[in-house]
Design a protein around this motif. Structure first.
Motif: not given
Length: 190
Positions: A68-86, A165-171
């Motif tokens: 329950f401490t992570g930034e994306f635990t309750h994140h609801n924005e539309e888009g794509t989750y990526t690997c933070v490393v690569c 975010p959804k808009d940036a993921a399409s780029e």
């Protein structure tokens, strides 16, 4: 290729004392992953500069953030989750669900080959570890208690994820652009 642990060691007989030794080694060594050359590599120095201490600990040292401490635990924005490393694309927001576990949970990968699965025997239990197939960064674990249609729950550390975010993921982003766009410039302490 992932081969689930069957409870038997193929190189010994069922009653061999070597089974006990091998089991103990597996128990205390953690994940049973084979040495693999990941397609995308970064030096330790670069990763320590680019990632926060928490991101480094989780992705490179197989750590776990508190529930329950992570930034994306309750994140609801539309888009794509990526690997933070690569920057590899891993999950769509359409497959994210609230599992109540305290970590971001997904029932499906964007592409089957996005994640590598391996047996993890750390903490005296058997789990299935998930790592990024591109860079080998630790993401979290896979469980078979997710919702339909897959029945899977990819339980992922927020610190191992970036978000487009959804808009940036399409780029179209490639290589270093994808890696740098998914990494937060703010550093936080453990």
């Amino acid at each position: 290729m992932y081969r689930p642990y069957t409870g038997r060691f193929p190189f010994t007989s069922p009653h061999s004392p070597l089974n006990a030794v091998v089991f103990l080694l597996l128990l205390f060594s953690g994940a049973c992953r084979t040495k693999k050359t990941w397609p995308v590599k970064f030096s330790e120095e670069e990763l320590r500069k680019r990632l926060t201490p928490m991101q480094y600990h989780i992705t490179q040292q197989r750590g776990t953030e508190s529930a329950f401490t992570g930034e994306f635990t309750h994140h609801n924005e539309e888009g794509t989750y990526t690997c933070v490393v690569c920057g590899a694309q891993l999950f769509s927001s359409n497959s994210k669900f609230d599992s109540g576990s305290g970590w971001p949970s997904f029932f499906e990968l964007l592409k089957e080959e996005s994640v590598t699965l391996s047996d993890d025997f750390s903490y005296g239990m058997h789990r299935v570890e998930t790592t990024c197939s591109q860079c080998g960064g630790h993401l979290g674990h896979l469980f078979d208690d997710g919702p339909r249609p897959t029945g899977k729950r990819y339980c992922i550390n927020s610190a191992s994820l970036g978000f487009q975010p959804k808009d940036a993921a399409s780029e179209s982003t490639t290589g270093d652009e994808a890696a740098s766009s998914s990494v937060s410039n703010e550093k936080t302490d453990l």
